[in-house]
Design an enzyme around this catalytic site. Structure first.
Site, PDB file in Angstrom:
ATOM      1  N   GLU A  11       0.971  -1.030  -0.125  1.00 24.47           N
ATOM      2  CA  GLU A  11      -0.027   0.158  -0.053  1.00 24.47           C
ATOM      3  C   GLU A  11       0.921   1.139  -0.033  1.00 24.47           C
ATOM      4  OE1 GLU A  11      -3.409  -0.060   2.394  1.00 24.47           O
ATOM      5  OE2 GLU A  11      -2.768   2.114   3.281  1.00 24.47           O
ATOM      6  N   ALA A  21     -10.622  10.592   2.352  1.00 23.61           N
ATOM      7  CA  ALA A  21     -12.024  10.867   2.430  1.00 23.61           C
ATOM      8  C   ALA A  21     -12.445  12.154   2.943  1.00 23.61           C
ATOM      9  CB  ALA A  21     -12.371   9.859   3.898  1.00 23.61           C
ATOM     10  N   GLN A  50      -7.068  -4.277   9.182  1.00 18.10           N
ATOM     11  CA  GLN A  50      -6.388  -3.104   9.582  1.00 18.10           C
ATOM     12  C   GLN A  50      -5.062  -3.761   9.993  1.00 18.10           C
ATOM     13  OE1 GLN A  50      -5.373  -0.363  10.010  1.00 18.10           O
ATOM     14  NE2 GLN A  50      -7.095   0.768  10.916  1.00 18.10           N
ATOM     15  N   GLN A  85       6.450   6.959  13.955  1.00 16.20           N
ATOM     16  CA  GLN A  85       5.257   5.918  13.807  1.00 16.20           C
ATOM     17  C   GLN A  85       5.026   5.252  14.981  1.00 16.20           C
ATOM     18  OE1 GLN A  85       7.258   3.504  10.706  1.00 16.20           O
ATOM     19  NE2 GLN A  85       5.619   2.696  10.025  1.00 16.20           N
TER      20      GLN A  85
HETATM   21  P1  FAD Z   1     -17.674   0.436   7.139  1.00 21.56           P
HETATM   22  O1  FAD Z   1     -17.646  -0.950   6.660  1.00 21.56           O
HETATM   23  O2  FAD Z   1     -18.785   0.993   6.619  1.00 21.56           O
HETATM   24  O3  FAD Z   1     -17.888   0.075   8.759  1.00 21.56           O
HETATM   25  C1  FAD Z   1     -17.674   1.236   9.763  1.00 21.56           C
HETATM   26  C2  FAD Z   1     -18.709   0.831  10.988  1.00 21.56           C
HETATM   27  O4  FAD Z   1     -19.884   0.658  10.417  1.00 21.56           O
HETATM   28  C3  FAD Z   1     -18.282  -0.237  11.882  1.00 21.56           C
HETATM   29  O5  FAD Z   1     -18.349  -0.292  12.850  1.00 21.56           O
HETATM   30  C4  FAD Z   1     -19.181  -1.269  11.013  1.00 21.56           C
HETATM   31  O6  FAD Z   1     -19.323  -2.488  12.064  1.00 21.56           O
HETATM   32  C5  FAD Z   1     -20.468  -0.569  10.826  1.00 21.56           C
HETATM   33  N1  FAD Z   1     -21.185  -1.078   9.700  1.00 21.56           N
HETATM   34  C6  FAD Z   1     -20.679  -1.597   8.551  1.00 21.56           C
HETATM   35  N2  FAD Z   1     -21.592  -1.849   7.671  1.00 21.56           N
HETATM   36  C7  FAD Z   1     -22.844  -1.637   8.244  1.00 21.56           C
HETATM   37  C8  FAD Z   1     -24.237  -1.736   8.077  1.00 21.56           C
HETATM   38  N3  FAD Z   1     -24.508  -2.146   6.451  1.00 21.56           N
HETATM   39  N4  FAD Z   1     -25.208  -1.551   8.891  1.00 21.56           N
HETATM   40  C9  FAD Z   1     -24.666  -1.072  10.110  1.00 21.56           C
HETATM   41  N5  FAD Z   1     -23.671  -1.006  10.553  1.00 21.56           N
HETATM   42  C10 FAD Z   1     -22.586  -1.214   9.561  1.00 21.56           C
HETATM   43  N6  FAD Z   1      -9.659   5.556   4.881  1.00 21.56           N
HETATM   44  C11 FAD Z   1      -9.610   6.446   4.002  1.00 21.56           C
HETATM   45  O7  FAD Z   1     -10.256   7.929   4.317  1.00 21.56           O
HETATM   46  N7  FAD Z   1      -8.924   6.320   2.755  1.00 21.56           N
HETATM   47  C12 FAD Z   1      -8.451   5.146   2.691  1.00 21.56           C
HETATM   48  O8  FAD Z   1      -7.429   5.066   1.456  1.00 21.56           O
HETATM   49  C13 FAD Z   1      -8.205   4.210   3.603  1.00 21.56           C
HETATM   50  N8  FAD Z   1      -7.588   2.961   3.256  1.00 21.56           N
HETATM   51  C14 FAD Z   1      -7.827   2.057   4.213  1.00 21.56           C
HETATM   52  C15 FAD Z   1      -7.382   0.639   3.997  1.00 21.56           C
HETATM   53  C16 FAD Z   1      -7.459  -0.279   4.745  1.00 21.56           C
HETATM   54  C17 FAD Z   1      -7.187  -1.753   4.465  1.00 21.56           C
HETATM   55  C18 FAD Z   1      -8.271  -0.116   6.093  1.00 21.56           C
HETATM   56  C19 FAD Z   1      -8.255  -1.502   7.055  1.00 21.56           C
HETATM   57  C20 FAD Z   1      -8.704   1.051   6.280  1.00 21.56           C
HETATM   58  C21 FAD Z   1      -8.651   2.293   5.340  1.00 21.56           C
HETATM   59  N9  FAD Z   1      -9.275   3.310   5.573  1.00 21.56           N
HETATM   60  C22 FAD Z   1      -8.919   4.387   4.768  1.00 21.56           C
HETATM   61  C23 FAD Z   1      -9.787   3.627   6.973  1.00 21.56           C
HETATM   62  C24 FAD Z   1     -11.343   3.379   6.845  1.00 21.56           C
HETATM   63  O9  FAD Z   1     -11.859   4.394   6.237  1.00 21.56           O
HETATM   64  C25 FAD Z   1     -12.004   3.631   8.437  1.00 21.56           C
HETATM   65  O10 FAD Z   1     -11.489   2.655   9.154  1.00 21.56           O
HETATM   66  C26 FAD Z   1     -13.420   3.678   8.507  1.00 21.56           C
HETATM   67  O11 FAD Z   1     -13.594   4.380   9.895  1.00 21.56           O
HETATM   68  C27 FAD Z   1     -14.109   2.424   8.176  1.00 21.56           C
HETATM   69  O12 FAD Z   1     -14.279   2.249   6.875  1.00 21.56           O
HETATM   70  P2  FAD Z   1     -14.889   0.812   6.513  1.00 21.56           P
HETATM   71  O13 FAD Z   1     -14.923   0.841   4.947  1.00 21.56           O
HETATM   72  O14 FAD Z   1     -14.458  -0.363   7.386  1.00 21.56           O
HETATM   73  O15 FAD Z   1     -16.480   1.314   7.004  1.00 21.56           O
END
Ligand code: FAD
Length: 286
Positions: free
Chosen positions: A16, A50, A173, A209
């Protein structure tokens, strides 16, 4: 090529990178990509802000450079601060660059930016993407649970919604204690989640870090990790070597436990990525 097809053949090994801040020249990241590309990872993913203001241009330029190197680019796509039409615009640009692989994300909620209501969760974006083209879609997952969820059980149930919406595979994560990953993998399987799960590994190689890990990252810091960091925090070379060795140990243990893939959070550090790639090249075929 779609990433899901690579999982069918081998343990995936990926990197990444993130777009540099405005103050840094694009040439720096392009040089880093040249070096990372030479290591022949299965894919390189590019983070995407984001923030709503968007750095899509830069992320897409980086993705194009990755493709030029003959490596598959994966574009991160957070949705919480973007409208449908902004997402459409990015998708069109991505398609024009031949990008077929997307990591669909919600993005962190920034209290200073009221979320756009078009997409509430990553699963909503995934449902949307399914009607927008033939993308391979990755999703994020959290071995220690997402901080917005009260319990890891709730989070894994929500993860199942994400997979049902069409996530082809998942990337975790970062974590420093593999036991969390193994427990999470079991819990995911028990909830009917059977897509490949890549383990996200972050080599911690400098003091900045460490400070970030202690204050903001939700990952547990095992005693042996803390001890290493404390011992070497004021010796940059030793800390770098210790951080690399710690990440290699994690990867060796994960490979022995049949992990589907390793996603290395390179922090744009080609030296560290190379040291780790070389050390595990006999274990994880690249
Ligand atoms: P979601 O899957 O929407 O989950 C967020 C919360 O909502 C969780 O508590 C989950 O349990 C809950 N939830 C999920 N779906 C539902 C549903 N349908 N109904 C009710 N509750 C639900 N951020 C950036 O801004 N840019 C990046 O490029 C970026 N890259 C990342 C790469 C990786 C590998 C990881 C692990 C994270 C990255 N992030 C990035 C951070 C990420 O955007 C944050 O962790 C964010 O808070 C959650 O994103 P998510 O897609 O997991 O959200």
């Amino acid at each position: 090529m779609k990433i899901k097809d690579i999982f069918a053949k081998k343990t995936v090994f990926s990197f990444e990178v993130f777009p540099p801040k405005n103050t840094s020249s694009i040439d720096v990241i392009f040089r880093t990509l040249d070096e990372l590309g030479d290591l022949k990872p299965d894919f390189i993913s590019v983070t995407f802000s984001a923030g709503g203001s968007g750095n899509s241009g830069l992320a897409l330029d980086i993705a194009a450079k990755i493709r030029e190197k003959g490596i598959i680019p994966v574009l991160h796509l957070p949705c919480i601060n973007y409208t449908r039409s902004q997402i459409d615009e990015t998708l069109e640009l991505a398609k024009a660059q031949g990008i077929e692989n997307i990591l669909a994300l919600r993005g962190d909620i920034n209290p200073a930016i009221p979320p756009v209501e078009d997409f509430k969760h990553a699963s909503d974006l995934i449902t949307y993407l399914k009607n927008k083209g033939d993308f391979d879609i990755a999703g994020a997952c959290y071995p220690e649970g997402h901080p917005d969820s009260d319990t890891i059980e709730d989070d894994v149930k929500n993860l199942k919604i994400k997979v049902n919406a069409g996530a082809d595979h998942l990337i975790t994560q970062l974590f420093f204690d593999n036991e969390y990953f193994y427990k999470f993998r079991e819990m995911a399987a028990a909830n009917g989640i059977n897509v490949p799960i890549e383990a996200g590994i972050m080599p911690v190689v400098n003091k900045k870090q460490i400070e970030r890990m202690v204050t903001t990252c939700g990952a547990s810091l095992p005693g042996k990790f803390v001890k290493i960091m404390q011992k070497y925090e004021n010796n940059p070379e030793a800390l770098r070597d210790a951080g690399i060795a710690y990440a290699i140990n994690q990867i060796v243990d994960l490979a022995a436990n049949d992990v589907d893939g390793i996603h290395l959070y390179t922090m744009n550090n080609a030296y560290v990525a190379r040291k780790i790639s070389e050390a595990v090249s006999g274990i994880i075929e690249v």
